[in-house]
Design a protein around this motif. Structure first.
Motif, PDB file in Angstrom:
ATOM      1  N   GLY A 300      -1.734 -28.294  38.528  1.00 47.62           N
ATOM      2  CA  GLY A 300      -2.892 -27.890  38.998  1.00 47.62           C
ATOM      3  C   GLY A 300      -3.914 -28.490  38.475  1.00 47.62           C
ATOM      4  N   ILE A 301      -4.002 -29.323  37.295  1.00 47.24           N
ATOM      5  CA  ILE A 301      -5.041 -30.128  36.890  1.00 47.24           C
ATOM      6  C   ILE A 301      -4.921 -31.360  37.253  1.00 47.24           C
ATOM      7  CG2 ILE A 301      -5.793 -31.628  34.820  1.00 47.24           C
ATOM      8  CD1 ILE A 301      -6.974 -28.758  34.770  1.00 47.24           C
ATOM      9  N   THR A 302      -3.591 -31.869  37.626  1.00 48.63           N
ATOM     10  CA  THR A 302      -3.349 -33.228  38.464  1.00 48.63           C
ATOM     11  C   THR A 302      -3.909 -33.133  39.764  1.00 48.63           C
ATOM     12  OG1 THR A 302      -1.410 -33.551  37.122  1.00 48.63           O
ATOM     13  CG2 THR A 302      -1.508 -34.854  38.945  1.00 48.63           C
ATOM     14  N   LEU A 303      -3.779 -32.174  40.448  1.00 46.53           N
ATOM     15  CA  LEU A 303      -4.361 -32.129  41.795  1.00 46.53           C
ATOM     16  C   LEU A 303      -5.745 -32.155  41.872  1.00 46.53           C
ATOM     17  CD1 LEU A 303      -1.709 -29.599  43.573  1.00 46.53           C
ATOM     18  CD2 LEU A 303      -2.089 -32.097  43.856  1.00 46.53           C
ATOM     19  N   LEU A 304      -6.321 -31.203  40.891  1.00 42.37           N
ATOM     20  CA  LEU A 304      -7.779 -31.255  40.859  1.00 42.37           C
ATOM     21  C   LEU A 304      -8.466 -32.421  40.343  1.00 42.37           C
ATOM     22  CD1 LEU A 304      -8.153 -27.583  39.263  1.00 42.37           C
ATOM     23  CD2 LEU A 304      -8.695 -28.184  41.622  1.00 42.37           C
ATOM     24  N   ALA A 305      -8.010 -33.075  39.537  1.00 43.84           N
ATOM     25  CA  ALA A 305      -8.447 -34.506  39.140  1.00 43.84           C
ATOM     26  C   ALA A 305      -8.632 -35.492  40.225  1.00 43.84           C
ATOM     27  CB  ALA A 305      -7.457 -35.088  37.851  1.00 43.84           C
ATOM     28  N   GLU A 306      -7.918 -35.184  41.444  1.00 42.68           N
ATOM     29  CA  GLU A 306      -8.129 -36.105  42.516  1.00 42.68           C
ATOM     30  C   GLU A 306      -9.349 -35.515  43.332  1.00 42.68           C
ATOM     31  OE1 GLU A 306      -6.230 -38.839  43.581  1.00 42.68           O
ATOM     32  OE2 GLU A 306      -5.798 -38.570  41.398  1.00 42.68           O
ATOM     33  N   LYS A 307      -9.805 -34.552  43.257  1.00 43.31           N
ATOM     34  CA  LYS A 307     -11.135 -34.187  43.890  1.00 43.31           C
ATOM     35  C   LYS A 307     -12.478 -34.549  42.898  1.00 43.31           C
ATOM     36  CE  LYS A 307      -8.673 -30.347  45.871  1.00 43.31           C
ATOM     37  NZ  LYS A 307      -8.392 -30.977  47.317  1.00 43.31           N
ATOM     38  N   THR A 308     -13.548 -34.991  43.478  1.00 45.37           N
ATOM     39  CA  THR A 308     -14.451 -35.631  42.671  1.00 45.37           C
ATOM     40  C   THR A 308     -15.156 -34.579  42.124  1.00 45.37           C
ATOM     41  OG1 THR A 308     -14.781 -37.463  44.444  1.00 45.37           O
ATOM     42  CG2 THR A 308     -16.556 -37.061  42.850  1.00 45.37           C
ATOM     43  N   ARG A 309     -15.685 -33.450  42.841  1.00 43.90           N
ATOM     44  CA  ARG A 309     -16.006 -32.268  42.320  1.00 43.90           C
ATOM     45  C   ARG A 309     -15.559 -31.812  41.048  1.00 43.90           C
ATOM     46  NH1 ARG A 309     -19.107 -29.073  47.232  1.00 43.90           N
ATOM     47  NH2 ARG A 309     -20.372 -31.028  47.887  1.00 43.90           N
ATOM     48  N   ALA A 310     -14.251 -31.403  40.981  1.00 41.36           N
ATOM     49  CA  ALA A 310     -13.540 -30.889  40.332  1.00 41.36           C
ATOM     50  C   ALA A 310     -13.450 -31.822  39.000  1.00 41.36           C
ATOM     51  CB  ALA A 310     -12.093 -30.515  40.845  1.00 41.36           C
ATOM     52  N   SER A 311     -13.117 -32.877  39.486  1.00 41.11           N
ATOM     53  CA  SER A 311     -12.825 -34.168  38.192  1.00 41.11           C
ATOM     54  C   SER A 311     -14.192 -34.062  37.413  1.00 41.11           C
ATOM     55  CB  SER A 311     -12.908 -35.529  39.046  1.00 41.11           C
ATOM     56  OG  SER A 311     -12.543 -36.303  37.955  1.00 41.11           O
ATOM     57  N   ARG A 312     -15.248 -33.888  38.087  1.00 41.77           N
ATOM     58  CA  ARG A 312     -16.582 -33.974  36.981  1.00 41.77           C
ATOM     59  C   ARG A 312     -16.575 -32.687  36.426  1.00 41.77           C
ATOM     60  NH1 ARG A 312     -20.716 -35.990  41.880  1.00 41.77           N
ATOM     61  NH2 ARG A 312     -19.999 -38.230  42.118  1.00 41.77           N
ATOM     62  N   LEU A 313     -16.180 -31.514  36.893  1.00 35.19           N
ATOM     63  CA  LEU A 313     -16.224 -30.303  36.212  1.00 35.19           C
ATOM     64  C   LEU A 313     -15.422 -30.292  35.014  1.00 35.19           C
ATOM     65  CD1 LEU A 313     -17.072 -27.344  36.199  1.00 35.19           C
ATOM     66  CD2 LEU A 313     -15.042 -26.883  37.550  1.00 35.19           C
ATOM     67  N   PHE A 314     -14.276 -31.066  34.848  1.00 35.80           N
ATOM     68  CA  PHE A 314     -13.290 -30.973  33.831  1.00 35.80           C
ATOM     69  C   PHE A 314     -13.448 -32.110  32.961  1.00 35.80           C
ATOM     70  CE2 PHE A 314     -10.714 -28.295  36.946  1.00 35.80           C
ATOM     71  CZ  PHE A 314     -10.257 -27.209  36.173  1.00 35.80           C
ATOM     72  N   GLN A 315     -14.356 -33.066  33.231  1.00 36.46           N
ATOM     73  CA  GLN A 315     -14.734 -34.244  32.533  1.00 36.46           C
ATOM     74  C   GLN A 315     -14.822 -33.985  30.930  1.00 36.46           C
ATOM     75  OE1 GLN A 315     -17.731 -36.907  34.215  1.00 36.46           O
ATOM     76  NE2 GLN A 315     -16.528 -38.690  33.236  1.00 36.46           N
TER      77      GLN A 315
END
Length: 408
Positions: A300-315
């Motif tokens: 789940g994290i690997t896939l979300l990290a590919e999305k710009t908004r989600a990546s910023r959220l988890f940064q």
């Protein structure tokens, strides 16, 4: 990965920045998850009691069960997975530079073992570093194995013994439920409360050793090895296959694993609460539901990290993950200082809810400190010493120093 390709062939074309961000987010998530599991043990004798019986009402009950379902037995496998994953990355870099991986890796393991001993006996008994270091030496026998074979070996070493044990415990529970009941060790519970609340530092060290041995005795050591080492192999195998390095290419497979592992994982994790509550169902919950959720978190994290908004959220988690060792030890030092007699002496006096709120506060501070630290420095303080011991030379610590060196 096709059989004709090497690990290096798989890793070279990958986007380094995205790979680092996703892995660091996972490390940060593991630090949060392990903190969630460890917090009640910091402030209460959870080692000798049943949390379900202790926290039975209101928010204590809700939060304990929430933590049990989403975190218990899901984050030490994640740490182990990342341990194996990182070992293969190091092995590839050693190959590129013509450096002996076993020699370098053993230096890292010896430092980890020393750090684990200090942590376990001078700070907090619930250390995981000693086990990871010792099991890491066994990993040297497997790191050259092909990726698919590592995944098969890891799956076999984990599933077979725990499927046998889990089935045995469930069968016993059907015919003799009392045999599977969770018991409370009143003597050790009272001793823990007394010593951690008001004991001397010497008495606390002695109690730590007893608590550590309770978990790491020879019989439990076998279970610990079988529950941790297979994830070293799985992480190493996934690293060699390149699945997390190029998630766009394997998006369909990762999404399928994510959905299936989430549904199965949650179904098994709630098992003790919707069927019967005894050692057998808890065993299955932990040793099968926990790792399934681990797979969900990874994919789940690997896939979300590919999305710009989600990546910023988890940064924010990525900053914690980049200095994961420092943050892991920071949690132990802060919490034992709050709860043990040489600090505020609050051991055994706070509710689960209070501990949960304190956890959120401490972790928020960790995010802020990690962000500020990583803006100025390239490594966390413990990571810096680890690299110095491993490579035998002083790393460039400050980011300004690295820029100045490049400009010369």
């Amino acid at each position: 990965m096709k059989e004709g390709k090497t690990v290096k062939d798989t890793m070279v074309p990958l986007q380094e920045s995205k790979r680092i961000v996703s892995i660091d987010i996972l490390r940060g998530l593991a630090i949060l998850g392990i903190f969630l599991v460890n917090m009640p043990s910091f402030h209460s004798p959870l080692l000798y009691i049943d949390g379900v019986e202790r926290w039975t009402e209101g928010w204590d009950r809700i939060l304990y069960r929430f933590s049990d379902i989403v975190a218990q037995a899901s984050f030490y496998p994640l740490f182990a997975f990342l341990f194996g994953f990182g070992a293969i990355i190091l092995a590839v870099r050693c190959e590129e530079k013509g450096v002996s991986f076993p020699s370098l890796y053993m230096k890292r393991l010896f430092f980890l073992l020393m750090l684990g001993c200090i942590h376990a006996f001078a700070i907090w008994h619930g250390d995981i570093l000693i086990n990871y270091a010792i099991f890491g030496f066994a990993f040297l026998l497997f790191y050259k194995v092909r990726g698919k074979n590592l995944i098969l070996l890891g799956s076999f070493f984990y599933v077979i013994p725990f499927a046998i044990l889990g089935s045995l415990f469930l069968i016993i529970g059907v015919f003799d439920r009392e045999e599977m009941e969770i018991t409370t060790d009143l003597t050790m519970m009272k001793q823990s409360l007394q010593i951690y609340q008001s004991g001397t530092f010497t008495e606390i060290i002695s109690q730590r050793a007893l608590d550590w041995y309770r978990v790491n005795n020879p019989f439990n050591a076998i279970i610990l090895f079988l529950s941790i080492f297979p994830f070293f192999l799985l992480g190493a195998g996934v690293a060699k296959q390149g699945w997390l390095h190029n998630p766009v290419r394997y998006k369909r497979q990762l999404k399928a694993i994510s959905i299936v592992s989430l549904i199965l994982g949650l179904s098994i994790k709630v098992l003790p609460y919707v069927t019967v509550y005894h050692f057998g169902t808890i065993f299955v919950q932990d040793y099968f539901g926990g790792p399934l959720l681990t797979m969900f978190y990874i994919t789940g994290i690997t896939l979300l990290a590919e999305k710009t908004r989600a990546s910023r959220l988890f940064q924010a988690l990525s900053y914690v993950g980049r200095m994961s060792m420092s943050n892991y030890l920071f949690q132990s030092i802060v919490c034992t200082s709050i709860f043990y007699s040489y600090g505020l002496g609050l051991y055994g006096t706070v509710s689960y809810t209070t501990g949960f709120i304190l956890l959120l506060g401490v972790f928020s501070v960790q995010i802020l400190l990690s962000l500020l630290w990583m803006k100025m420095y390239r490594y966390g303080p413990v990571e810096y010493v680890w690299r110095f011991v491993t490579y035998g030379k002083k790393p460039i610590m400050s980011r300004r120093g690295l820029v100045e060196k490049k400009c010369k």
